[in-house]
Enzyme design. Structure first.
Site: not given
Ligand code: PMM
Length: 287
Positions: A225, A265
């Site tokens: 991030k 995650r």
């Molecule tokens: N961050 C992203 C997408 N989904 N879900 C949860 N539970 N927690 C998060 O911090 C989260 C998520 C954004 O990141 P990406 O674009 O790499 O998927």
């Protein structure tokens, strides 16, 4: 320190001696780190299987980017992106979660075999989400969220970020439970990077214990991030590239695991498994 599992989790995951590692699989043209890489079904499925091979306990499939400024997609388009990928991965024996804010997408994907619903809006984006999840009998991630990508950066205003996020998350949890969601199925997530400035994310990480102590399993998503890119910026202030943020992500995963989270995650699964083992071992040494 609470690391109990949510109800409805596949039996094969119940005996893990460490926090779960959830691999990110974005079937989108525009996600911030892996957008466009796995937009085609075969390539997405291949990547999902590779994540599993690398040690992912669950592969989190998403069909709508949540990055600041991202375009929203309708239910039909989102299902077209994710459903074939979810079905193929489930068919290949992979545990799949569906990353969606839409009740209909959650329902269809669970019907196709997804074992968890990951809702970054915590139920705020779709009024039908709680009643839908209530009937699905799978774990449900309620993340702290204040608004869609177009506006989320403007919403990063807090009196006290830890207190405010705890209070708002708790409100979501109580509304979900009142709406029929089984409290034992709930996983909570402070939503790093969602309507949060860099310092907000660091404060939340430093106060993880207050989230863990609420007694719900906690999920952390720090992977690649912006706050990590900014931390690792070069001397000219250029943020570190996405692909070169994994070591910092692993450091956060180890800290989160030591702090008692249920899962992390991440995009790069292999090193994250090691990182959570380190965190877990360290926490055990404290007992
Ligand atoms: N961050 C992203 C997408 N989904 N879900 C949860 N539970 N927690 C998060 O911090 C989260 C998520 C954004 O990141 P990406 O674009 O790499 O998927």
């Amino acid at each position: 320190m609470s690391r109990r599992h949510p109800s409805g989790l596949p039996d094969t995951l119940l005996q893990l001696p460490r926090p779960l590692v959830i691999g990110v699989l974005n079937v989108t043209p525009d996600s911030f780190s892996d957008g466009g890489k796995h937009f085609e079904v075969n390539s997405a499925v291949e990547h999902g299987i590779a994540l599993r091979r690398d040690g992912a306990d669950i592969v989190d499939v998403g069909g709508e980017s949540t990055r600041p400024g991202a375009t929203l997609v309708d239910v039909k388009e989102e299902l077209k992106r994710v459903l074939p990928v979810v079905s193929a991965l489930v068919g290949a024996g992979v545990n799949v979660s569906i990353d969606t804010m839409k009740a209909e997408v959650a329902r269809e994907c669970v019907a196709a075999g997804a074992c968890l619903v990951n809702d970054v809006s915590g139920g705020l984006a779709d009024p039908a989400m709680y009643s839908t999840v209530a009937g699905l009998d799978v774990p449900y991630v309620i993340m702290h969220w204040r608004g869609h990508g177009a506006v989320m950066n403007q919403l990063a205003v807090y009196d006290d970020v830890v207190g405010d996020v705890l209070r708002e998350l708790n409100e979501r949890l109580q509304t979900a439970i009142a709406g029929g969601v089984d409290p034992d199925c709930i996983i909570m997530d402070p939503g790093l990077g969602f309507a949060k400035e860099a310092d907000d994310n660091w404060r939340l990480l430093n106060h993880l214990a207050e989230f863990v102590d609420l007694g719900y399993p906690v999920l952390i998503g720090a992977s690649r991030k912006r706050f990590l890119g900014a931390l690792l910026a070069d001397t000219a202030g250029q943020p570190r590239t996405f692909a070169e943020r994994d070591a910092a992500t692993d450091a956060v995963s180890a800290i989160a695991a030591a702090g008692g989270v249920w899962g992390v995650r991440v995009h790069n699964v292999k090193a994250a498994v090691d990182a959570v083992l380190v965190g877990r071992a360290c926490a055990r040494g404290r007992q």
